[in-house]
Design an enzyme around this catalytic site. Structure first.
Site, PDB file in Angstrom:
ATOM      1  N   ASN A   1      19.681 -16.053  17.775  1.00  0.00           N
ATOM      2  CA  ASN A   1      20.870 -16.133  16.923  1.00  0.00           C
ATOM      3  C   ASN A   1      22.037 -16.552  17.805  1.00  0.00           C
ATOM      4  O   ASN A   1      22.537 -15.761  18.607  1.00  0.00           O
ATOM      5  CB  ASN A   1      21.123 -14.754  16.293  1.00  0.00           C
ATOM      6  N   TRP A   2      22.439 -17.807  17.656  1.00  0.00           N
ATOM      7  CA  TRP A   2      23.485 -18.338  18.540  1.00  0.00           C
ATOM      8  C   TRP A   2      24.876 -17.875  18.104  1.00  0.00           C
ATOM      9  O   TRP A   2      25.857 -18.136  18.797  1.00  0.00           O
ATOM     10  CB  TRP A   2      23.423 -19.871  18.575  1.00  0.00           C
ATOM     11  N   LYS A   3      24.979 -17.238  16.968  1.00  0.00           N
ATOM     12  CA  LYS A   3      26.267 -16.745  16.448  1.00  0.00           C
ATOM     13  C   LYS A   3      27.314 -17.875  16.494  1.00  0.00           C
ATOM     14  O   LYS A   3      26.957 -19.035  16.327  1.00  0.00           O
ATOM     15  CB  LYS A   3      26.695 -15.489  17.212  1.00  0.00           C
TER      16      LYS A   3
ATOM     17  N   HIS B   1      23.275  -9.612   8.589  1.00  0.00           N
ATOM     18  CA  HIS B   1      23.566  -9.246   9.981  1.00  0.00           C
ATOM     19  C   HIS B   1      24.741  -8.268   9.993  1.00  0.00           C
ATOM     20  O   HIS B   1      25.673  -8.398   9.201  1.00  0.00           O
ATOM     21  CB  HIS B   1      23.898 -10.496  10.793  1.00  0.00           C
TER      22      HIS B   1
ATOM     23  N   GLU C   1      27.215  -8.053  11.837  1.00  0.00           N
ATOM     24  CA  GLU C   1      28.533  -8.682  12.006  1.00  0.00           C
ATOM     25  C   GLU C   1      29.063  -9.182  10.667  1.00  0.00           C
ATOM     26  O   GLU C   1      30.270  -9.217  10.431  1.00  0.00           O
ATOM     27  CB  GLU C   1      28.438  -9.810  13.046  1.00  0.00           C
TER      28      GLU C   1
ATOM     29  N   GLU D   1      18.335  -3.980  13.885  1.00  0.00           N
ATOM     30  CA  GLU D   1      19.328  -4.202  14.930  1.00  0.00           C
ATOM     31  C   GLU D   1      20.342  -3.053  14.912  1.00  0.00           C
ATOM     32  O   GLU D   1      21.305  -3.088  14.136  1.00  0.00           O
ATOM     33  CB  GLU D   1      20.080  -5.515  14.679  1.00  0.00           C
TER      34      GLU D   1
ATOM     35  N   GLY E   1      25.187  -6.744  21.656  1.00  0.00           N
ATOM     36  CA  GLY E   1      26.214  -7.298  22.538  1.00  0.00           C
ATOM     37  C   GLY E   1      26.825  -6.270  23.478  1.00  0.00           C
ATOM     38  O   GLY E   1      27.856  -6.520  24.089  1.00  0.00           O
TER      39      GLY E   1
ATOM     40  N   SER F   1      20.758  -6.539  22.512  1.00  0.00           N
ATOM     41  CA  SER F   1      20.750  -6.629  23.976  1.00  0.00           C
ATOM     42  C   SER F   1      19.357  -6.851  24.568  1.00  0.00           C
ATOM     43  O   SER F   1      19.039  -6.308  25.628  1.00  0.00           O
ATOM     44  CB  SER F   1      21.409  -5.387  24.600  1.00  0.00           C
TER      45      SER F   1
ATOM     46  N   GLY G   1      20.472 -12.340  20.705  1.00  0.00           N
ATOM     47  CA  GLY G   1      21.801 -12.950  20.633  1.00  0.00           C
ATOM     48  C   GLY G   1      22.150 -13.610  21.953  1.00  0.00           C
ATOM     49  O   GLY G   1      21.728 -14.733  22.230  1.00  0.00           O
ATOM     50  N   GLY G   2      22.900 -12.892  22.794  1.00  0.00           N
ATOM     51  CA  GLY G   2      23.422 -13.443  24.052  1.00  0.00           C
ATOM     52  C   GLY G   2      22.385 -14.170  24.896  1.00  0.00           C
ATOM     53  O   GLY G   2      22.640 -15.275  25.385  1.00  0.00           O
TER      54      GLY G   2
HETATM   55  P1  13P Z   1      22.656  -9.445  21.476  1.00  0.00           P
HETATM   56  O1  13P Z   1      21.274  -9.844  21.906  1.00  0.00           O
HETATM   57  O2  13P Z   1      23.729 -10.304  22.073  1.00  0.00           O
HETATM   58  O3  13P Z   1      22.890  -7.983  21.650  1.00  0.00           O
HETATM   59  O4  13P Z   1      22.749  -9.726  19.899  1.00  0.00           O
HETATM   60  C1  13P Z   1      21.734  -9.265  19.066  1.00  0.00           C
HETATM   61  C2  13P Z   1      21.951  -9.810  17.724  1.00  0.00           C
HETATM   62  O5  13P Z   1      22.912  -9.459  17.057  1.00  0.00           O
HETATM   63  C3  13P Z   1      21.002 -10.814  17.233  1.00  0.00           C
HETATM   64  O6  13P Z   1      21.205 -11.086  15.891  1.00  0.00           O
END
Ligand code: 13P
Length: 261
Positions: free
Chosen positions: A19-21, A106, A108, A178, A184, A223, A244-245
């Site tokens: 997920n590149w957000k 998600h 977020e 999640e 994050g 993470s 994510g990251g």
């Molecule tokens: P991180 O891997 O950056 O913690 O993000 C996880 C995430 O929200 C994937 O959708």
């Protein structure tokens, strides 16, 4: 076929999704897509899903379209039919350019954009109407975990957002657990905490039917890094990861894919 054989053959697909957000400019996104496509060898049997920002979806799809192990997901979609809804992106539009999946719910989106369980149920319905498969996210906040209500929270999110689907539709969904406190933050859930929640989710799916429970992939997100992936992915009910990251660096993402055996 006897039931032992059947249960050996039907297993959830292993999946690593990135997920590149809201990250990367156009050139960086294309370079990342190319590097991931070039780095995926025949060794790993897992499916890879890339979820770039909407504006890059079509070009990422064109670049990796030849690759039979990589699919593309949107990070969101509208809860309604195409029409006068400025700034929205409908499931019909996603399907029309060949997108296979959409991340729905998600944390977020739930936290920063106020997305509620009933709204997410409508998004899921739009996905199915146009043949897009939801990657449905659930997970508790730190406050909810400290109160010990994480199981109730996740169960409510699934029942209200997803479990209205038919068995056939549910079997095609991916669920991502999640925990919000692990996203994050560099603070990943322990494999034990993840397994406990994944097993509860599997049990809820079993309440619908055994075949749904055996087919739905349940991903862990929060993470995940090359250092933590192998141990996390070894847990019985962890069928993959939503990253994510670490999905923004080709080498890290490819290492996580390697860990998925
Ligand atoms: P991180 O891997 O950056 O913690 O993000 C996880 C995430 O929200 C994937 O959708």
């Amino acid at each position: 076929m006897n039931s032992v054989l059947t249960s050996i053959l039907i297993m959830p697909q292993k999946i690593i999704a990135g997920n590149w957000k809201m990250n990367l400019n156009y050139a960086q996104a294309m370079t990342l897509a190319d590097a991931i496509a070039a780095g995926i060898t025949g060794e790993s049997s897992c499916e890879v899903i890339l979820a770039p920002p909407s504006i890059y979806l079509h070009d990422v799809l064109r670049r990796i379209g030849h690759h039979d192990r990589i699919s593309v997901a949107s990070q969101n979609c509208a809860d309604r039919e195409p029409g006068a809804y400025t700034g929205e992106l409908s499931a019909m539009m996603l399907a029309s350019v060949g997108i296979d999946y959409s991340i729905i719910g998600h944390s977020e989106r739930r936290i920063y954009f106020g997305e509620s369980d009933p709204l997410l149920a409508r998004k899921v319905d739009q996905c199915f109407k146009y043949g897009i498969l939801p990657i449905f996210c659930c997970g508790e906040t730190l406050d909810e975990r400290e109160q010990g209500v994480q199981s109730e929270v996740v169960e409510r999110q699934l029942r209200q957002g997803l479990f209205h689907l038919s068995e056939a539709e549910l079997s095609d969904c991916i669920i991502a657990y999640e925990p919000v406190w692990a996203i994050g933050t560099g603070k990943t859930a322990t494999p034990g905490q993840a397994q406990e929640m994944h097993s509860l989710i599997r049990q809820l799916l079993r309440g619908i039917s055994d075949s749904v429970a055996e087919r739905v992939s349940i991903l862990y997100g929060g993470s995940v890094t090359p250092a933590t992936a192998q141990e996390m992915l070894a847990s019985q009910d962890v069928d993959g990861a939503l990253v994510g990251g670490a999905s923004l660096k080709a080498d890290d993402f490819l290492s996580i894919i390697q860990a998925c055996r």
